[in-house]
Motif scaffolding. Sequence first.
Motif, PDB file in Angstrom:
ATOM      1  N   ASN A  23      48.149  35.228  21.501  1.00 37.42           N
ATOM      2  CA  ASN A  23      46.767  35.272  21.038  1.00 37.42           C
ATOM      3  C   ASN A  23      45.755  35.511  22.148  1.00 37.42           C
ATOM      4  O   ASN A  23      44.550  35.563  21.885  1.00 37.42           O
ATOM      5  N   ALA A  24      46.229  35.645  23.366  1.00 34.71           N
ATOM      6  CA  ALA A  24      45.318  35.842  24.490  1.00 34.71           C
ATOM      7  C   ALA A  24      44.652  37.211  24.415  1.00 34.71           C
ATOM      8  O   ALA A  24      45.233  38.185  23.930  1.00 34.71           O
ATOM      9  N   ALA A  25      43.407  37.269  24.912  1.00 37.94           N
ATOM     10  CA  ALA A  25      42.700  38.549  24.966  1.00 37.94           C
ATOM     11  C   ALA A  25      43.240  39.424  26.094  1.00 37.94           C
ATOM     12  O   ALA A  25      43.191  40.653  26.014  1.00 37.94           O
ATOM     13  N   ASP A  26      43.753  38.797  27.156  1.00 39.81           N
ATOM     14  CA  ASP A  26      44.351  39.549  28.259  1.00 39.81           C
ATOM     15  C   ASP A  26      45.769  39.985  27.891  1.00 39.81           C
ATOM     16  O   ASP A  26      46.435  39.348  27.070  1.00 39.81           O
ATOM     17  N   GLY A  27      46.199  41.057  28.510  1.00 39.01           N
ATOM     18  CA  GLY A  27      47.553  41.530  28.284  1.00 39.01           C
ATOM     19  C   GLY A  27      48.555  40.761  29.121  1.00 39.01           C
ATOM     20  O   GLY A  27      48.293  40.439  30.275  1.00 39.01           O
ATOM     21  N   ALA A  43      47.982  42.209  22.992  1.00 33.97           N
ATOM     22  CA  ALA A  43      46.758  42.607  23.682  1.00 33.97           C
ATOM     23  C   ALA A  43      46.965  43.825  24.579  1.00 33.97           C
ATOM     24  O   ALA A  43      46.115  44.720  24.625  1.00 33.97           O
ATOM     25  N   ILE A  44      48.093  43.876  25.292  1.00 35.37           N
ATOM     26  CA  ILE A  44      48.314  45.013  26.184  1.00 35.37           C
ATOM     27  C   ILE A  44      48.556  46.287  25.396  1.00 35.37           C
ATOM     28  O   ILE A  44      48.166  47.378  25.812  1.00 35.37           O
ATOM     29  N   ALA A  45      49.160  46.152  24.218  1.00 35.28           N
ATOM     30  CA  ALA A  45      49.344  47.323  23.360  1.00 35.28           C
ATOM     31  C   ALA A  45      47.986  47.835  22.876  1.00 35.28           C
ATOM     32  O   ALA A  45      47.742  49.046  22.812  1.00 35.28           O
ATOM     33  N   VAL A  46      47.081  46.912  22.560  1.00 31.87           N
ATOM     34  CA  VAL A  46      45.729  47.295  22.129  1.00 31.87           C
ATOM     35  C   VAL A  46      44.991  47.978  23.278  1.00 31.87           C
ATOM     36  O   VAL A  46      44.272  48.962  23.076  1.00 31.87           O
ATOM     37  N   GLN A  47      45.161  47.459  24.493  1.00 32.56           N
ATOM     38  CA  GLN A  47      44.507  48.056  25.652  1.00 32.56           C
ATOM     39  C   GLN A  47      44.905  49.521  25.827  1.00 32.56           C
ATOM     40  O   GLN A  47      44.095  50.351  26.237  1.00 32.56           O
ATOM     41  N   ARG A  74      43.821  43.157  32.390  1.00 28.15           N
ATOM     42  CA  ARG A  74      42.500  43.025  31.781  1.00 28.15           C
ATOM     43  C   ARG A  74      41.811  44.382  31.838  1.00 28.15           C
ATOM     44  O   ARG A  74      41.879  45.081  32.846  1.00 28.15           O
ATOM     45  N   ASP A  75      41.156  44.759  30.761  1.00 25.65           N
ATOM     46  CA  ASP A  75      40.459  46.042  30.717  1.00 25.65           C
ATOM     47  C   ASP A  75      39.242  45.987  31.641  1.00 25.65           C
ATOM     48  O   ASP A  75      38.311  45.218  31.412  1.00 25.65           O
ATOM     49  N   ALA A  76      39.260  46.800  32.688  1.00 22.43           N
ATOM     50  CA  ALA A  76      38.168  46.818  33.665  1.00 22.43           C
ATOM     51  C   ALA A  76      37.407  48.128  33.632  1.00 22.43           C
ATOM     52  O   ALA A  76      36.678  48.451  34.571  1.00 22.43           O
ATOM     53  N   THR A  77      37.546  48.888  32.542  1.00 15.58           N
ATOM     54  CA  THR A  77      36.941  50.218  32.462  1.00 15.58           C
ATOM     55  C   THR A  77      35.434  50.176  32.617  1.00 15.58           C
ATOM     56  O   THR A  77      34.847  50.926  33.420  1.00 15.58           O
ATOM     57  N   VAL A  78      34.783  49.286  31.867  1.00 18.47           N
ATOM     58  CA  VAL A  78      33.315  49.201  31.913  1.00 18.47           C
ATOM     59  C   VAL A  78      32.859  48.763  33.295  1.00 18.47           C
ATOM     60  O   VAL A  78      31.919  49.322  33.871  1.00 18.47           O
ATOM     61  N   ARG A  79      33.544  47.761  33.857  1.00 24.53           N
ATOM     62  CA  ARG A  79      33.164  47.260  35.179  1.00 24.53           C
ATOM     63  C   ARG A  79      33.315  48.337  36.245  1.00 24.53           C
ATOM     64  O   ARG A  79      32.451  48.498  37.117  1.00 24.53           O
ATOM     65  N   LYS A  80      34.421  49.099  36.188  1.00 22.36           N
ATOM     66  CA  LYS A  80      34.640  50.152  37.178  1.00 22.36           C
ATOM     67  C   LYS A  80      33.594  51.252  37.068  1.00 22.36           C
ATOM     68  O   LYS A  80      33.123  51.767  38.089  1.00 22.36           O
ATOM     69  N   LYS A  81      33.197  51.578  35.837  1.00 19.17           N
ATOM     70  CA  LYS A  81      32.149  52.589  35.659  1.00 19.17           C
ATOM     71  C   LYS A  81      30.830  52.092  36.233  1.00 19.17           C
ATOM     72  O   LYS A  81      30.089  52.850  36.867  1.00 19.17           O
ATOM     73  N   MET A  82      30.526  50.814  36.011  1.00 20.74           N
ATOM     74  CA  MET A  82      29.299  50.244  36.552  1.00 20.74           C
ATOM     75  C   MET A  82      29.333  50.239  38.079  1.00 20.74           C
ATOM     76  O   MET A  82      28.320  50.515  38.736  1.00 20.74           O
TER      77      MET A  82
END
Length: 256
Positions: free
Chosen positions: A45-49, A65-69, A148-156
């Motif tokens: 149930n964790a949000a992280d993969g 979660a990792i499959a969703v990522q 952990r999805d870091a896409t937004v952070r990396k773009k920023m």
Amino acid sequence: MKNPEKIIALLQAELESLRLDNKRLQSEKEKLSAGERLYRDFVENAADGFAQYDLRGQCTFCNEAIAVQVGCTRGEYMQRRHRDRFASKEEADRVYRAFREIHATGETGRVFCANIVCNDGSIRALEYTVFPSRDDEGRPSGFLCISRDATVRKKMEQESERYRAFVDEINDGCYEFDLQGNISFCNDGLPGIFGYSREEFLTLDRWKRHINREYGKSVFRMYDEMYRKNIPSKILEYKILRKDGTIRDFETSVTL
């Protein structure tokens, strides 16, 4: 048979001991099962993969979660080869080298980012935290990874870096100071206007930027008025004192 009562008593005592041992083992089994369920529920149930990989880089377990990522099913993700998980061969090789270093050194908790390719062809940045795993005999058996999805952070971060490069390269002065008037950041353009290096300017007494102390106080009141009246932006004009002693007119666009 000698003293059958004593033998019967010993057998009964042994049976009671076995019953207590069985009860204790059953209790320990239930505790382990409860702990396993708790761990499994947490991972699932964790949000992280969460994923486990063998020494070849093949995924042997992953949570939802990792499959969703990655935008695929768990089965599809686990069937992917190491190379196919990443955006390029170079990226896959870089991650593989990181895993080999962790395997060789036993380092735990290494954090790094990698660009992965999703099922729809899009690229995402995942931040991995990697731990080496061992078998029952203590031998290295693979890797445990939290992603952990870091896409937004990396773009920023990339946008911030572009902005920082732009600020550093322009000739106009860009600066930030606190409510006491102390410069906390400036580009090379601002010290150049005053005739100083950036290092000199950042340590310069704030009153030495002005014709004299009283004039500096009047300039400070201009900024202070913006803060007190919550004026979001304003163009201010005043005179400055350069390092060589010359006086220049100075115009600045100020934003709170």
